[in-house]
Design a protein around this motif. Structure first.
Motif, mmCIF file in Angstrom:
data_model
loop_
_atom_site.group_PDB
_atom_site.id
_atom_site.type_symbol
_atom_site.label_atom_id
_atom_site.label_comp_id
_atom_site.label_asym_id
_atom_site.label_seq_id
_atom_site.Cartn_x
_atom_site.Cartn_y
_atom_site.Cartn_z
ATOM 1 N N ALA A 193 0.725 -1.085 0.105
ATOM 2 C CA ALA A 193 -0.039 0.006 -0.085
ATOM 3 C C ALA A 193 0.788 1.384 0.033
ATOM 4 C CB ALA A 193 -1.043 0.169 1.169
ATOM 5 N N ALA A 194 0.272 2.274 -0.322
ATOM 6 C CA ALA A 194 1.005 3.702 -0.288
ATOM 7 C C ALA A 194 -0.169 4.875 0.046
ATOM 8 C CB ALA A 194 1.569 3.975 -1.761
ATOM 9 N N ARG A 195 0.448 5.601 0.779
ATOM 10 C CA ARG A 195 -0.304 6.612 1.243
ATOM 11 C C ARG A 195 0.546 8.101 1.091
ATOM 12 N NH1 ARG A 195 -0.745 10.297 5.369
ATOM 13 N NH2 ARG A 195 1.353 9.616 6.207
ATOM 14 N N SER A 248 12.806 13.516 7.589
ATOM 15 C CA SER A 248 13.532 12.056 7.978
ATOM 16 C C SER A 248 12.656 10.980 7.675
ATOM 17 C CB SER A 248 13.891 12.182 9.307
ATOM 18 O OG SER A 248 12.797 12.236 10.177
ATOM 19 N N LEU A 249 13.357 9.744 7.504
ATOM 20 C CA LEU A 249 12.574 8.502 7.166
ATOM 21 C C LEU A 249 12.789 7.549 8.270
ATOM 22 C CD1 LEU A 249 13.918 7.952 3.436
ATOM 23 C CD2 LEU A 249 11.867 8.721 3.995
ATOM 24 N N ARG A 250 11.605 6.870 8.425
ATOM 25 C CA ARG A 250 11.668 5.734 9.377
ATOM 26 C C ARG A 250 11.314 4.535 8.615
ATOM 27 N NH1 ARG A 250 11.614 6.456 15.042
ATOM 28 N NH2 ARG A 250 11.807 4.202 14.999
ATOM 29 N N PHE A 251 11.898 3.417 9.050
ATOM 30 C CA PHE A 251 11.329 2.236 8.470
ATOM 31 C C PHE A 251 11.388 0.970 9.367
ATOM 32 C CE2 PHE A 251 12.127 -2.117 6.555
ATOM 33 C CZ PHE A 251 11.272 -1.997 5.617
ATOM 34 N N VAL A 287 4.156 1.059 2.444
ATOM 35 C CA VAL A 287 3.959 0.150 3.166
ATOM 36 C C VAL A 287 4.124 -1.205 2.239
ATOM 37 C CG1 VAL A 287 2.146 -1.595 4.534
ATOM 38 C CG2 VAL A 287 1.752 0.940 4.349
ATOM 39 N N THR A 288 5.345 -2.039 2.997
ATOM 40 C CA THR A 288 5.891 -3.048 2.438
ATOM 41 C C THR A 288 5.630 -4.323 3.119
ATOM 42 O OG1 THR A 288 8.092 -3.127 3.226
ATOM 43 C CG2 THR A 288 7.488 -1.609 1.396
ATOM 44 N N LEU A 302 7.900 2.472 5.290
ATOM 45 C CA LEU A 302 8.880 3.514 5.017
ATOM 46 C C LEU A 302 7.888 4.835 5.119
ATOM 47 C CD1 LEU A 302 11.751 4.309 4.557
ATOM 48 C CD2 LEU A 302 11.010 4.353 2.170
ATOM 49 N N ARG A 303 8.355 5.634 6.003
ATOM 50 C CA ARG A 303 7.420 6.847 6.516
ATOM 51 C C ARG A 303 8.363 8.083 6.304
ATOM 52 N NH1 ARG A 303 3.829 6.767 11.332
ATOM 53 N NH2 ARG A 303 2.301 5.643 9.862
ATOM 54 N N LEU A 304 7.898 9.165 5.594
ATOM 55 C CA LEU A 304 8.464 10.311 5.368
ATOM 56 C C LEU A 304 7.822 11.307 6.431
ATOM 57 C CD1 LEU A 304 10.588 12.491 4.086
ATOM 58 C CD2 LEU A 304 8.646 12.859 2.538
ATOM 59 N N HIS A 305 8.763 11.776 7.386
ATOM 60 C CA HIS A 305 8.100 12.691 8.475
ATOM 61 C C HIS A 305 8.734 14.055 8.080
ATOM 62 C CE1 HIS A 305 7.067 14.522 12.279
ATOM 63 N NE2 HIS A 305 8.201 14.826 12.259
ATOM 64 N N ASP A 306 8.012 15.227 7.779
ATOM 65 C CA ASP A 306 8.607 16.414 7.040
ATOM 66 C C ASP A 306 7.937 17.509 7.673
ATOM 67 O OD1 ASP A 306 10.097 18.376 5.628
ATOM 68 O OD2 ASP A 306 9.604 17.698 3.572
ATOM 69 N N PRO A 307 8.357 18.302 8.743
ATOM 70 C CA PRO A 307 7.455 19.345 9.353
ATOM 71 C C PRO A 307 7.246 20.507 8.311
ATOM 72 C CG PRO A 307 8.765 18.459 11.102
ATOM 73 C CD PRO A 307 9.174 17.640 9.714
ATOM 74 N N ARG A 308 8.308 20.770 7.595
ATOM 75 C CA ARG A 308 8.255 21.969 6.423
ATOM 76 C C ARG A 308 7.895 21.896 5.408
ATOM 77 N NH1 ARG A 308 13.870 25.503 7.788
ATOM 78 N NH2 ARG A 308 12.264 27.013 6.456
ATOM 79 N N ARG A 309 7.701 20.317 4.719
ATOM 80 C CA ARG A 309 7.280 19.986 3.546
ATOM 81 C C ARG A 309 7.977 20.470 2.419
ATOM 82 N NH1 ARG A 309 1.807 21.007 2.349
ATOM 83 N NH2 ARG A 309 1.276 22.578 3.841
ATOM 84 N N PHE A 310 9.365 20.520 2.591
ATOM 85 C CA PHE A 310 10.184 20.638 1.594
ATOM 86 C C PHE A 310 10.950 19.512 0.868
ATOM 87 C CE2 PHE A 310 10.923 25.085 3.525
ATOM 88 C CZ PHE A 310 10.145 25.851 2.527
#
Length: 271
Positions: free
Chosen positions: A25-27, A76-79, A95-96, A101-109
């Protein structure tokens, strides 16, 4: 901003764990710097072969296509096999079968972009003009020196442009110039062969050392395992304005170059 060592540390922290996984899946959350280039659903069923790095970009190679990721200013990435529900600043989940694998990005750059191949116009637009990789054998001293001779800008600015050598960001440019004994304001074209050789080696030494120490965590960087970096604890000049030089005890200075802070020792880096 995560620089080359932080991106490489991120890659190393999950490449072996995600290799061979299939996408389930992908979100996609709030819009990022660039459009994904496909529907999230179209990623389902693809298999992850490996994870490469090009400069500050991470490339997830699928059996068909590549996912290009950039951490931007604060990403930053978390897996992990199990992650909590996405939070306010979690803008992409892949989702694998081996974890999410999640991208966390407060500033969305940051960015997540899909391309059919490395030769696709989307990929070449992002990666095609990047300079040589400083941690690879392709970082040739003679070519590096010849490139410096063609540039009249201050050496610190030349390193940051990324077209001669890629990924030497603000932190590590300051550190490499200190290690080479070169003042950041000197014109690149004025560097002699021996001084270019010192800088060439200093770039590699600083970057390899930063990777070994997990990168630099100045604010919120962490690897895909959630681990912080420690290079900042032994930085010689970066972030140390008005503090004594670790080598000669002179006071570390800071100047502005191209809207970025540059740190140097006026004694150890006379010219």
């Amino acid at each position: 901003m995560p620089e080359l060592p932080e991106v490489e540390v991120t890659r190393l922290s999950f490449v072996e764990r995600i290799a061979g996984a299939s996408v389930q899946a992908a979100r996609l959350g709030k819009p990022l710097r660039w459009a994904l280039g496909c529907t999230p659903e179209s990623l389902v069923g693809k298999n992850v072969l490996t994870v490469r790095r090009r400069g500050k970009y991470l490339l997830l190679d699928f059996d068909h296509g590549v996912l290009i990721l950039h951490l931007g200013m604060s990403g930053s990435l978390r897996f992990e096999p199990d992650l909590p529900a996405p939070g306010k600043h979690d803008h992409f989940d892949l989702v694998t079968s081996r974890g999410t694998l999640r991208l966390h990005d407060p500033r969305r750059f940051g960015a997540v972009v899909y391309a059919n191949s490395d030769d696709h116009p989307t990929a070449t637009r992002l990666l095609g003009r990047l300079g040589v990789e400083p941690l690879s054998d392709k970082f040739d001293l003679a070519v590096f020196h010849a490139g410096l001779k063609e540039r009249r800008a201050p050496i610190k600015q030349v390193l940051l442009t990324g077209d001669l050598v890629v990924g030497v960001g603000n932190i590590y440019a300051s550190e490499a110039l200190f290690l080479a004994g070169i003042r950041p304001t000197v014109r690149a074209t004025k560097l002699s062969g021996p001084r270019a050789k010192k800088l060439h080696q200093a770039i590699r030494d600083v970057l390899f050392r930063a990777v070994d120490l997990g990168g630099s965590t100045l604010r919120d960087f962490s690897s895909a395992k959630g681990e912080s970096g420690y290079f900042q604890l032994e930085a010689m000049v970066y972030g140390r304005a008005d503090q004594p030089c670790r080598t000669c005890q002179s006071t570390i200075k800071v100047i502005r170059q191209g809207q970025r802070a540059t740190f140097y020792c006026p004694v150890c880096q006379k010219t």
